[in-house]
Design an enzyme around this catalytic site. Structure first.
Site, PDB file in Angstrom:
ATOM      1  N   LYS A   1       4.092   0.239   7.379  1.00 53.96           N
ATOM      2  CA  LYS A   1       3.945   1.346   6.002  1.00 53.96           C
ATOM      3  C   LYS A   1       4.357   2.301   6.761  1.00 53.96           C
ATOM      4  CE  LYS A   1      -0.313   0.747   4.768  1.00 53.96           C
ATOM      5  NZ  LYS A   1      -0.919  -0.084   5.428  1.00 53.96           N
TER       6      LYS A   1
ATOM      7  N   ARG B   1      -6.063   3.253  -2.842  1.00 57.18           N
ATOM      8  CA  ARG B   1      -6.850   2.071  -2.325  1.00 57.18           C
ATOM      9  C   ARG B   1      -8.212   1.490  -3.032  1.00 57.18           C
ATOM     10  NH1 ARG B   1      -6.573   1.521   3.895  1.00 57.18           N
ATOM     11  NH2 ARG B   1      -4.278   3.232   4.194  1.00 57.18           N
TER      12      ARG B   1
ATOM     13  N   ARG C   1      -0.394  -1.982  18.707  1.00 61.49           N
ATOM     14  CA  ARG C   1       0.251  -1.066  18.471  1.00 61.49           C
ATOM     15  C   ARG C   1      -0.166   0.312  19.629  1.00 61.49           C
ATOM     16  NH1 ARG C   1      -0.534   1.125  12.414  1.00 61.49           N
ATOM     17  NH2 ARG C   1      -2.497   0.855  13.200  1.00 61.49           N
TER      18      ARG C   1
ATOM     19  N   ARG D   1      -5.473   3.468  18.969  1.00 64.33           N
ATOM     20  CA  ARG D   1      -5.912   4.060  18.078  1.00 64.33           C
ATOM     21  C   ARG D   1      -7.772   3.326  17.860  1.00 64.33           C
ATOM     22  NH1 ARG D   1      -3.926   4.361  12.314  1.00 64.33           N
ATOM     23  NH2 ARG D   1      -4.639   3.067  11.254  1.00 64.33           N
TER      24      ARG D   1
ATOM     25  N   ARG E   1     -10.655  -4.201   9.013  1.00 61.55           N
ATOM     26  CA  ARG E   1     -10.083  -3.550   7.062  1.00 61.55           C
ATOM     27  C   ARG E   1      -9.185  -4.350   5.905  1.00 61.55           C
ATOM     28  NH1 ARG E   1      -7.212  -0.981  12.107  1.00 61.55           N
ATOM     29  NH2 ARG E   1      -5.506  -0.224  10.592  1.00 61.55           N
TER      30      ARG E   1
HETATM   31  P1  AP5 Z   1       2.506   0.490  11.648  1.00 60.78           P
HETATM   32  O1  AP5 Z   1       3.899   1.096  10.984  1.00 60.78           O
HETATM   33  O2  AP5 Z   1       1.984   1.343  12.396  1.00 60.78           O
HETATM   34  O3  AP5 Z   1       1.676  -0.304  10.241  1.00 60.78           O
HETATM   35  P2  AP5 Z   1       0.317   0.620   8.977  1.00 60.78           P
HETATM   36  O4  AP5 Z   1       0.847  -0.499   7.928  1.00 60.78           O
HETATM   37  O5  AP5 Z   1       1.222   1.942   8.891  1.00 60.78           O
HETATM   38  O6  AP5 Z   1      -0.908   0.084   9.742  1.00 60.78           O
HETATM   39  P3  AP5 Z   1      -1.749   1.804  10.142  1.00 60.78           P
HETATM   40  O7  AP5 Z   1      -3.134   1.030  10.317  1.00 60.78           O
HETATM   41  O8  AP5 Z   1      -1.680   2.457   9.693  1.00 60.78           O
HETATM   42  O9  AP5 Z   1      -1.933   1.360   8.063  1.00 60.78           O
HETATM   43  P4  AP5 Z   1      -4.135   0.959   7.360  1.00 60.78           P
HETATM   44  O10 AP5 Z   1      -3.558   1.193   6.184  1.00 60.78           O
HETATM   45  O11 AP5 Z   1      -4.747   0.402   8.142  1.00 60.78           O
HETATM   46  O12 AP5 Z   1      -4.664   2.759   8.492  1.00 60.78           O
HETATM   47  P5  AP5 Z   1      -4.765   4.049   7.434  1.00 60.78           P
HETATM   48  O13 AP5 Z   1      -3.588   5.064   8.796  1.00 60.78           O
HETATM   49  O14 AP5 Z   1      -3.787   4.208   6.568  1.00 60.78           O
HETATM   50  O15 AP5 Z   1       3.061  -0.733  12.001  1.00 60.78           O
HETATM   51  C1  AP5 Z   1       2.232  -0.816  12.853  1.00 60.78           C
HETATM   52  C2  AP5 Z   1       2.606  -1.879  14.211  1.00 60.78           C
HETATM   53  O16 AP5 Z   1       3.203  -2.508  14.204  1.00 60.78           O
HETATM   54  C3  AP5 Z   1       3.283  -0.853  15.554  1.00 60.78           C
HETATM   55  O17 AP5 Z   1       2.978  -0.751  16.357  1.00 60.78           O
HETATM   56  C4  AP5 Z   1       4.499  -1.127  14.892  1.00 60.78           C
HETATM   57  O18 AP5 Z   1       5.495  -0.238  15.798  1.00 60.78           O
HETATM   58  C5  AP5 Z   1       4.338  -2.583  14.503  1.00 60.78           C
HETATM   59  N1  AP5 Z   1       5.430  -3.157  13.230  1.00 60.78           N
HETATM   60  C6  AP5 Z   1       6.024  -1.775  12.141  1.00 60.78           C
HETATM   61  N2  AP5 Z   1       6.500  -2.960  11.586  1.00 60.78           N
HETATM   62  C7  AP5 Z   1       6.358  -4.328  11.535  1.00 60.78           C
HETATM   63  C8  AP5 Z   1       7.392  -4.825  12.084  1.00 60.78           C
HETATM   64  N3  AP5 Z   1       8.474  -5.167  10.645  1.00 60.78           N
HETATM   65  N4  AP5 Z   1       7.799  -6.150  13.002  1.00 60.78           N
HETATM   66  C9  AP5 Z   1       7.020  -6.012  14.228  1.00 60.78           C
HETATM   67  N5  AP5 Z   1       6.987  -4.916  14.279  1.00 60.78           N
HETATM   68  C10 AP5 Z   1       6.589  -4.131  13.090  1.00 60.78           C
HETATM   69  O19 AP5 Z   1      -6.035   4.389   6.976  1.00 60.78           O
HETATM   70  C11 AP5 Z   1      -7.117   4.257   8.166  1.00 60.78           C
HETATM   71  C12 AP5 Z   1      -8.168   4.488   7.877  1.00 60.78           C
HETATM   72  O20 AP5 Z   1      -8.162   5.488   7.498  1.00 60.78           O
HETATM   73  C13 AP5 Z   1      -8.703   3.377   6.850  1.00 60.78           C
HETATM   74  O21 AP5 Z   1      -8.914   2.397   7.293  1.00 60.78           O
HETATM   75  C14 AP5 Z   1      -9.885   4.427   6.162  1.00 60.78           C
HETATM   76  O22 AP5 Z   1     -10.990   4.227   6.508  1.00 60.78           O
HETATM   77  C15 AP5 Z   1      -9.245   5.683   5.769  1.00 60.78           C
HETATM   78  N6  AP5 Z   1      -7.829   5.888   5.098  1.00 60.78           N
HETATM   79  C16 AP5 Z   1      -7.584   5.984   4.446  1.00 60.78           C
HETATM   80  N7  AP5 Z   1      -6.563   6.483   4.037  1.00 60.78           N
HETATM   81  C17 AP5 Z   1      -7.310   5.749   2.470  1.00 60.78           C
HETATM   82  C18 AP5 Z   1      -7.697   6.280   1.327  1.00 60.78           C
HETATM   83  N8  AP5 Z   1      -6.886   6.046   0.888  1.00 60.78           N
HETATM   84  N9  AP5 Z   1      -8.864   5.702   0.882  1.00 60.78           N
HETATM   85  C19 AP5 Z   1     -10.154   5.122   1.510  1.00 60.78           C
HETATM   86  N10 AP5 Z   1      -9.798   4.959   3.084  1.00 60.78           N
HETATM   87  C20 AP5 Z   1      -9.152   5.486   3.141  1.00 60.78           C
END
Ligand code: AP5
Length: 274
Positions: free
Chosen positions: A42, A118, A153, A182, A193
């Site tokens: 994402k 979510r 990552r 992270r 997760r």
């Molecule tokens: P990346 O693009 O960083 O992936 P991402 O989908 O953004 O992953 P996140 O881990 O940030 O998502 P998440 O939803 O768990 O975390 P969030 O911060 O929202 O890519 C990942 C890696 O892969 C990178 O190294 C990249 O280079 C590589 N990559 C990307 N695309 C690729 C491809 N096509 N091919 C190969 N490699 C690739 O949430 C974190 C925490 O916050 C949650 O666990 C929760 O506790 C809380 N939280 C956040 N939002 C909410 C909500 N709305 N409600 C409740 N809790 C929430």
């Protein structure tokens, strides 16, 4: 003489319209939700989208990490949930989202909501706030690939740039030496997760079934991005066309059908969601 006045009047009219239209909110603004499991890509696609469409990127995960880092009350409350890989309480993320949506940038440039909603309660809260997207895009990636991506990552604390130990290596040894991991990118926390994601995704996607485009995110970012853009452009055309029948001529053809989008990116039906 009369011709001169007419031409002058027309020019003034065009200039006045230009000023008028600059001050009007853009009708075909992008209002988009990007969804997908942890590590589905994402954030990577959001960086590309911001670059291309100039929208305001709102990442609830980034905002929460900022609160944790700066030690706010909200951050202190959210920390334990995030450390376990659990979802933080709905009220916290809804408050964050509301504040971000009220910024001038989001109102003027459109918005790209990343990581929210979510839960069904978060969907309902967005609806109550009148935040209706023109596109709900979901990146579908197998669990083991999400695990591999998140655990590999790395982030540059100086530039905030995201890298990966295998798929996107840092350009210099100096940068490599300062990369950080992270705290929730471990096998144990990722397992939770991913579980949380699958527990809620059917309800969340179901809230946006009329706006849903699900794409195969299990390919290189540069292959995912054209399919994402096709979905965005189609959604914007659809928005423009449905606003007023008189604008149909501006649309440059009908929006892509599900079958056409499918050839670009393997959309799946809701029933196929894990
Ligand atoms: P990346 O693009 O960083 O992936 P991402 O989908 O953004 O992953 P996140 O881990 O940030 O998502 P998440 O939803 O768990 O975390 P969030 O911060 O929202 O890519 C990942 C890696 O892969 C990178 O190294 C990249 O280079 C590589 N990559 C990307 N695309 C690729 C491809 N096509 N091919 C190969 N490699 C690739 O949430 C974190 C925490 O916050 C949650 O666990 C929760 O506790 C809380 N939280 C956040 N939002 C909410 C909500 N709305 N409600 C409740 N809790 C929430």
């Amino acid at each position: 003489m009369a011709l001169k006045f007419a031409a002058g009047g027309a020019l003034a009219g065009v200039a006045a319209y230009g000023l008028y239209s600059l001050n009007q909110p853009k009708k075909d603004q992008l209002k988009m939700i990007i969804s997908g499991g942890p590590g589905s890509g994402k954030g990577t696609q959001c960086d590309l989208l911001v670059n291309k469409y100039g929208v305001k990127h709102i990442s609830t995960g980034d905002a929460l990490r900022h609160h944790v880092k700066t030690g706010t009350d909200l951050g202190r409350e959210a920390k334990a949930y995030m450390e376990r890989g659990d979802l933080v309480p709905d009220s916290l993320v809804i408050g964050i989202c509301k504040a971000e949506m009220e910024t001038k940038e989001a109102k003027q440039n459109g918005w790209l909501l990343d990581g929210m909603p979510r839960t069904k309660a978060q969907c309902d809260a967005l609806d109550t706030m009148g935040l209706v997207p023109n596109l709900f895009l979901r990146l579908d990636v197998p669990n083991e690939v999400m695990m591999d991506r998140a655990c590999g990552r790395r982030q540059d604390p100086v530039t905030r740039q995201i890298y990966h130990v295998k798929y996107k290596k840092p350009p210099t040894q100096e940068i490599e030496a300062r990369l950080v991991i992270r705290s929730d990118d471990t096998v144990e926390k990722m397992t939770n997760r991913i579980k949380q994601y699958h527990k809620n995704t059917t309800a969340v996607s179901g809230s946006y079934s009329d706006k849903l485009v699900a794409l195969d995110g299990n390919r290189a970012p540069t292959d995912v991005f054209p399919a994402v853009c096709a979905a965005v452009d189609s959604a914007l055309r659809l928005e423009d066309c449905t606003e007023s029948a008189s604008k149909t001529a501006r649309c440059g053809g009908p929006p892509l059908s599900a079958a056409q989008l499918s050839r670009l990116g393997t959309p799946r039906s809701l029933s196929a969601v894990a």
